[in-house]
Design a protein around this motif. Structure first.
Motif, PDB file in Angstrom:
ATOM      1  N   ARG A 308       2.432  -1.038  -2.024  1.00 33.27           N
ATOM      2  CA  ARG A 308       2.456  -1.641  -0.687  1.00 33.27           C
ATOM      3  C   ARG A 308       3.581  -1.098   0.176  1.00 33.27           C
ATOM      4  N   LYS A 309       4.635  -0.605  -0.437  1.00 33.48           N
ATOM      5  CA  LYS A 309       5.729  -0.002   0.325  1.00 33.48           C
ATOM      6  C   LYS A 309       5.313   1.329   0.950  1.00 33.48           C
ATOM      7  N   SER A 310       4.222   1.888   0.456  1.00 29.93           N
ATOM      8  CA  SER A 310       3.755   3.184   0.959  1.00 29.93           C
ATOM      9  C   SER A 310       2.602   3.053   1.937  1.00 29.93           C
ATOM     10  N   ALA A 318     -12.310  -7.478   4.602  1.00 32.02           N
ATOM     11  CA  ALA A 318     -12.591  -7.892   3.237  1.00 32.02           C
ATOM     12  C   ALA A 318     -13.682  -7.010   2.649  1.00 32.02           C
ATOM     13  N   ASN A 319     -13.396  -6.428   1.501  1.00 35.85           N
ATOM     14  CA  ASN A 319     -14.365  -5.619   0.766  1.00 35.85           C
ATOM     15  C   ASN A 319     -14.852  -4.428   1.589  1.00 35.85           C
ATOM     16  N   PHE A 320     -16.176  -4.317   1.769  1.00 37.46           N
ATOM     17  CA  PHE A 320     -16.736  -3.122   2.413  1.00 37.46           C
ATOM     18  C   PHE A 320     -16.151  -2.923   3.810  1.00 37.46           C
ATOM     19  N   GLY A 321     -15.733  -1.691   4.068  1.00 40.90           N
ATOM     20  CA  GLY A 321     -15.167  -1.346   5.360  1.00 40.90           C
ATOM     21  C   GLY A 321     -13.652  -1.352   5.387  1.00 40.90           C
ATOM     22  N   ARG A 322     -13.025  -1.954   4.399  1.00 35.18           N
ATOM     23  CA  ARG A 322     -11.561  -1.957   4.392  1.00 35.18           C
ATOM     24  C   ARG A 322     -11.057  -0.530   4.230  1.00 35.18           C
ATOM     25  N   THR A 323     -10.046  -0.189   5.008  1.00 33.48           N
ATOM     26  CA  THR A 323      -9.489   1.161   4.975  1.00 33.48           C
ATOM     27  C   THR A 323      -7.971   1.084   4.885  1.00 33.48           C
ATOM     28  N   LEU A 324      -7.437   1.757   3.874  1.00 33.24           N
ATOM     29  CA  LEU A 324      -5.997   1.797   3.632  1.00 33.24           C
ATOM     30  C   LEU A 324      -5.521   3.231   3.706  1.00 33.24           C
ATOM     31  N   TYR A 346      -8.294  -0.347  -6.033  1.00 31.56           N
ATOM     32  CA  TYR A 346      -7.071  -0.940  -5.490  1.00 31.56           C
ATOM     33  C   TYR A 346      -5.946  -0.972  -6.508  1.00 31.56           C
ATOM     34  N   SER A 347      -6.250  -1.397  -7.735  1.00 30.27           N
ATOM     35  CA  SER A 347      -5.197  -1.473  -8.746  1.00 30.27           C
ATOM     36  C   SER A 347      -4.711  -0.099  -9.178  1.00 30.27           C
TER      37      SER A 347
END
Length: 416
Positions: A308-310, A318-324, A346-347
């Protein structure tokens, strides 16, 4: 918040000295929240009539506990309608009961105590929104999910010709995109929990499964990473006991295998995580949350690092469509990794962001948006799906923008 279903089996009206009884609440097939069941308490309301007026108590047995209550509710309606007598000063006027009770067990029994004798009236059961399969050693597995996990593992659900053709087309498209945009690629298939820990699963594996059918369809030159053996041989438990997903340690194993499949040196990758520290925490998990009361198990969570620091940006869907989007200047390889992933991705970020300098993760369950690939021009392209999803091949012409627009519209419409 999960809703739990209440199931009731009622006994005959006449039980010992009892000639009539009724349960107004709860009713069979009603639903209740976890807060109601364990916090404020499930409300029991009803009445009991006897052949001869006598003192009695109402009890609820749940788990190892026995709760006893006095009938203290006047029910003139019962006296008038059932006994057809005048309620004024009637000896059984206070035949009613009403009390909230926080439950500690999925099974409960409602009954009456009179003269130190117990007369059961009703058996109840609290079930979760989905059935959970209990394996050996308290391990939990998916049961009646939409992908028919049990049928897949036992070989009763196999891929038809059309599904096989869809997989062949999808894998050919992935290879074509990797060649067109000159990037290394991998199709990462997260194994099902029962494929890794078969010894805890209550069903025997079938001679042929959909996952094995897909593995047979892999064309020459396609880089498919299916780390089932590495997860089976993991020094520490690679899956969570009360969850469908791999543990943080399992995510690390998968990240290593993925990086090696992309051409990186195993020793260099493993060295990145050699000094990681973990802490033990009781977790309920997505399967434990479907049971009542919720089931938890001790899990080891990574405490010495957090991706999360990066994080540079996160659209928060939520779920489909989430972009990080992540960036880490201290990563081993200063290259861009693009992931069209599912929940298991995610993990892995706690480990992948120490390998790759830039990461763009889009939750699409392996569906590929070629326009996004063209715009991002990644050095590494990874499509991640879960083994239980293989009954339907991902889409190689997916529109991420369309799903984001639709999800964003729903979010805006939900705001006050």
């Amino acid at each position: 918040m999960s809703s739990y279903r209440i199931e009731l089996v009622k006994h005959d009206q006449k039980q010992g000295p009892i000639i009539r009884w009724w349960l107004d609440s709860p009713i069979s097939d009603a639903t209740a929240s976890l807060d109601t069941l364990t916090g404020n308490g499930l409300v029991f309301q009803g009445w009991v009539l006897q052949a001869k007026p006598a003192d009695f108590q109402v009890y609820v047995r749940h788990g190892d506990e026995l709760a006893v209550f006095e009938p203290d509710c006047a029910r003139p309606d019962v006296i008038e309608i059932i006994l057809k007598q005048k309620p004024e000063k009637h000896p059984q006027l206070s035949c009613g009961f009403r009390f909230p009770l926080p439950l500690t067990s999925a099974d409960f029994e409602l009954g009456v105590i009179q003269d130190d004798q117990y007369f059961p009236l009703c058996q109840g059961h609290i079930s979760g929104p989905f059935k959970v399969l209990e394996g050996k050693g308290n391990w939990l597995f998916l049961d009646n999910d939409t992908n028919k996990s049990v049928e897949q593992f036992t070989g009763k659900q196999l891929l038809e010709a059309e599904a096989k053709q869809s997989w062949q087309l999808y894998m050919a498209k992935l290879q074509a995109y990797a060649a067109q945009f000159q990037c290394k690629h991998a199709l990462l298939m997260a194994p099902a929990k029962e494929a890794v820990y078969t010894e805890f699963y209550p069903y025997a594996k079938g001679a042929l499964t959909p996952v094995e059918q897909v593995l047979r369809l892999v064309p020459v030159g396609l880089n498919l990473c299916y780390p089932v053996e590495a997860l089976q041989q993991s020094a520490k438990r690679s899956f969570r006991v009360t969850d469908t997903h791999w543990s943080p340690f399992g995510a690390m194993v998968a990240a290593v295998e993925l990086a090696v499949s992309l051409g990186l040196v195993r020793e260099n990758i493993e060295a990145l995580f050699a000094n990681d520290e973990y802490r033990r925490v009781p977790l309920i998990g997505d399967l434990g949350n479907k049971m009542f009361p919720p089931r938890s198990a001790d899990e080891w969570l990574l405490k010495s690092f957090s991706y999360r620091k990066s994080v540079v940006s996160d659209n928060g869907l939520a779920n489909f469509g989430r972009t990080l989007c992540l960036a880490n200047e201290l990563a081993l390889v200063p290259r861009h990794l693009v992931i069209f992933g599912a929940s298991s991705s995610y993990s892995m970020l706690d480990y992948l962001c120490r390998i790759f300098g830039r990461i763009t993760l889009m939750h699409t369950a392996g569906n590929i948006d070629p326009g996004v690939v063209a715009e991002l021009t990644p050095d590494y392209l990874v499509c991640q799906t879960n083994a239980r999803y293989v009954v339907r091949a991902p889409d190689a012409n997916y529109s991420l923008a369309a799903i984001i627009a639709e999800k964003s519209k729903d979010v805006q419409s939900a705001k006050p």
